[in-house]
Design a protein around this motif. Structure first.
Motif, PDB file in Angstrom:
ATOM      1  N   GLU A  39     -42.851  50.719 -16.665  1.00 51.28           N
ATOM      2  CA  GLU A  39     -42.355  50.027 -15.476  1.00 51.28           C
ATOM      3  C   GLU A  39     -42.012  51.043 -14.381  1.00 51.28           C
ATOM      4  O   GLU A  39     -42.225  50.770 -13.192  1.00 51.28           O
ATOM      5  CB  GLU A  39     -41.122  49.186 -15.815  1.00 51.28           C
ATOM      6  CG  GLU A  39     -40.715  48.271 -14.666  1.00 51.28           C
ATOM      7  CD  GLU A  39     -39.543  47.355 -14.999  1.00 51.28           C
ATOM      8  OE1 GLU A  39     -39.168  46.560 -14.121  1.00 51.28           O
ATOM      9  OE2 GLU A  39     -38.996  47.439 -16.128  1.00 51.28           O
ATOM     10  N   ALA A  40     -41.512  52.198 -14.787  1.00 48.25           N
ATOM     11  CA  ALA A  40     -41.197  53.253 -13.813  1.00 48.25           C
ATOM     12  C   ALA A  40     -42.452  53.683 -13.055  1.00 48.25           C
ATOM     13  O   ALA A  40     -42.417  53.886 -11.831  1.00 48.25           O
ATOM     14  CB  ALA A  40     -40.577  54.456 -14.523  1.00 48.25           C
ATOM     15  N   LEU A  62     -35.154  60.677 -13.793  1.00 46.60           N
ATOM     16  CA  LEU A  62     -35.897  60.242 -14.974  1.00 46.60           C
ATOM     17  C   LEU A  62     -35.340  60.805 -16.273  1.00 46.60           C
ATOM     18  O   LEU A  62     -35.195  62.020 -16.428  1.00 46.60           O
ATOM     19  CB  LEU A  62     -37.368  60.689 -14.811  1.00 46.60           C
ATOM     20  CG  LEU A  62     -38.314  60.486 -15.980  1.00 46.60           C
ATOM     21  CD1 LEU A  62     -38.599  59.012 -16.216  1.00 46.60           C
ATOM     22  CD2 LEU A  62     -39.630  61.242 -15.717  1.00 46.60           C
ATOM     23  N   ASP A  63     -35.068  59.911 -17.223  1.00 48.97           N
ATOM     24  CA  ASP A  63     -34.709  60.322 -18.583  1.00 48.97           C
ATOM     25  C   ASP A  63     -36.005  60.557 -19.356  1.00 48.97           C
ATOM     26  O   ASP A  63     -37.000  59.853 -19.151  1.00 48.97           O
ATOM     27  CB  ASP A  63     -33.877  59.208 -19.241  1.00 48.97           C
ATOM     28  CG  ASP A  63     -33.466  59.555 -20.658  1.00 48.97           C
ATOM     29  OD1 ASP A  63     -33.370  60.755 -20.982  1.00 48.97           O
ATOM     30  OD2 ASP A  63     -33.232  58.624 -21.452  1.00 48.97           O
ATOM     31  N   LEU A  64     -36.023  61.531 -20.244  1.00 47.06           N
ATOM     32  CA  LEU A  64     -37.238  61.808 -21.020  1.00 47.06           C
ATOM     33  C   LEU A  64     -37.367  60.894 -22.235  1.00 47.06           C
ATOM     34  O   LEU A  64     -38.472  60.536 -22.630  1.00 47.06           O
ATOM     35  CB  LEU A  64     -37.261  63.274 -21.475  1.00 47.06           C
ATOM     36  CG  LEU A  64     -37.443  64.342 -20.385  1.00 47.06           C
ATOM     37  CD1 LEU A  64     -37.452  65.730 -21.011  1.00 47.06           C
ATOM     38  CD2 LEU A  64     -38.702  64.114 -19.572  1.00 47.06           C
ATOM     39  N   GLY A  65     -36.236  60.525 -22.847  1.00 51.05           N
ATOM     40  CA  GLY A  65     -36.275  59.733 -24.072  1.00 51.05           C
ATOM     41  C   GLY A  65     -36.277  58.237 -23.796  1.00 51.05           C
ATOM     42  O   GLY A  65     -35.255  57.570 -23.928  1.00 51.05           O
ATOM     43  N   LEU A  66     -37.420  57.703 -23.418  1.00 48.86           N
ATOM     44  CA  LEU A  66     -37.534  56.279 -23.089  1.00 48.86           C
ATOM     45  C   LEU A  66     -38.108  55.504 -24.270  1.00 48.86           C
ATOM     46  O   LEU A  66     -38.810  56.069 -25.104  1.00 48.86           O
ATOM     47  CB  LEU A  66     -38.419  56.107 -21.845  1.00 48.86           C
ATOM     48  CG  LEU A  66     -37.888  56.800 -20.578  1.00 48.86           C
ATOM     49  CD1 LEU A  66     -38.948  56.795 -19.487  1.00 48.86           C
ATOM     50  CD2 LEU A  66     -36.614  56.115 -20.091  1.00 48.86           C
ATOM     51  N   LYS A 102     -44.895  61.804 -19.995  1.00 44.53           N
ATOM     52  CA  LYS A 102     -46.068  61.002 -19.620  1.00 44.53           C
ATOM     53  C   LYS A 102     -45.856  60.358 -18.248  1.00 44.53           C
ATOM     54  O   LYS A 102     -46.790  60.274 -17.443  1.00 44.53           O
ATOM     55  CB  LYS A 102     -46.299  59.913 -20.677  1.00 44.53           C
ATOM     56  CG  LYS A 102     -47.656  59.244 -20.584  1.00 44.53           C
ATOM     57  CD  LYS A 102     -48.749  60.160 -21.089  1.00 44.53           C
ATOM     58  CE  LYS A 102     -50.106  59.451 -21.048  1.00 44.53           C
ATOM     59  NZ  LYS A 102     -51.201  60.393 -21.356  1.00 44.53           N
ATOM     60  N   VAL A 103     -44.615  59.930 -17.981  1.00 42.11           N
ATOM     61  CA  VAL A 103     -44.301  59.347 -16.672  1.00 42.11           C
ATOM     62  C   VAL A 103     -44.530  60.389 -15.573  1.00 42.11           C
ATOM     63  O   VAL A 103     -45.153  60.105 -14.542  1.00 42.11           O
ATOM     64  CB  VAL A 103     -42.840  58.842 -16.623  1.00 42.11           C
ATOM     65  CG1 VAL A 103     -42.500  58.320 -15.224  1.00 42.11           C
ATOM     66  CG2 VAL A 103     -42.612  57.751 -17.665  1.00 42.11           C
ATOM     67  N   ILE A 104     -44.043  61.612 -15.803  1.00 39.38           N
ATOM     68  CA  ILE A 104     -44.222  62.691 -14.821  1.00 39.38           C
ATOM     69  C   ILE A 104     -45.712  62.918 -14.560  1.00 39.38           C
ATOM     70  O   ILE A 104     -46.158  62.973 -13.407  1.00 39.38           O
ATOM     71  CB  ILE A 104     -43.596  64.011 -15.314  1.00 39.38           C
ATOM     72  CG1 ILE A 104     -42.096  63.857 -15.542  1.00 39.38           C
ATOM     73  CG2 ILE A 104     -43.848  65.142 -14.306  1.00 39.38           C
ATOM     74  CD1 ILE A 104     -41.477  65.026 -16.299  1.00 39.38           C
TER      75      ILE A 104
END
Length: 233
Positions: A39-40, A54-58, A65-67
């Motif tokens: 969603e981010a 952004l938190d890394l532990g999603l 992966k988001v980055i």
């Protein structure tokens, strides 16, 4: 941009997410929030925020992966907030394209300071042409890039060409963490081999020249195992 900046907060721990959103709201920033990585990515594309926290532990996908996905199309500043203290993971996040890293727990003042730094860099680089740095002044350290002169308390300091290039790079990103890999790529065009060791030698020499006490630096801070950060102007 001022305090009308629009911030995307990505954090699955609700108390921490509430802590962050309350802090940014108190400063007059607008925000949108989510607890999921996919969603981010979608929100960053549809809302084009000025900054992502952004938190890394999603729960669905890893923050790294988001980055990587965001960096495929945007240079939006990304500040990582994570309980992961592993240096390799910090380096991985920064090398993937994150701009800064805060380890939980952290205070409001530190979070807001990092936000201000990232938003200022966003303003500098948001135009078609990046602003050319002409002068840098902080706590007695002054650099005139047009004359290539470096001074400490008005006394000129002689830097070698490589030392000067490193100093100029640190000034360009003052207040931000630069990884060893990033610096060596920018200075030598490589990120493996002996360049990392060479960088440590050059940084030690640079500190001897500009710091009053190299063991307790005022200007260039070491992020252990990660890289270096120059004090913000």
């Amino acid at each position: 941009m001022g305090n009308n900046a629009y911030i995307l907060v990505v954090e699955d721990d609700k108390p921490i997410r509430n802590f962050i959103t309350a802090a940014v709201e108190a400063q007059g920033y607008e925000h949108i929030e989510t607890d999921k990585g996919n969603e981010a990515i979608a929100l960053s594309m549809s809302n084009n925020p000025d900054l992502i926290i952004l938190d890394l532990g999603l729960p669905d996908i890893d923050g790294i992966k988001v980055i990587q996905k965001v960096r495929e199309w945007s240079s939006i500043p990304i500040i990582i907030v994570s309980a992961r203290e592993n240096e390799r993971q910090k380096v991985e996040a920064l090398d993937a394209g994150a701009d800064d890293y805060l380890t939980k727990p952290f205070g409001i003042s530190e979070l807001l300071a990092r936000i201000r730094v990232s938003l200022r860099h966003r303003m500098v680089t948001s135009g078609e042409k990046e602003k050319v740095l002409e002068k840098f002044n902080v706590k007695g350290l002054s650099i005139d890039f047009t004359k290539r002169k470096v001074k400490i308390d008005e006394k000129e300091v002689h830097l070698t060409p490589i030392e000067y290039k490193i100093m100029a790079l640190l000034c360009k990103y003052s207040g931000k963490v630069l990884t060893h890999n990033f610096i060596t790529r920018e200075i030598w065009g490589a990120s493996v081999g002996n360049e990392t060791q060479s960088l440590r030698v050059f940084m030690a020499n640079l500190r001897r020249k500009i710091e009053k006490d190299p063991a307790q630096p005022e200007y260039i801070y070491t992020e252990v195992g990660v890289g270096y950060r120059l004090i913000e102007e």
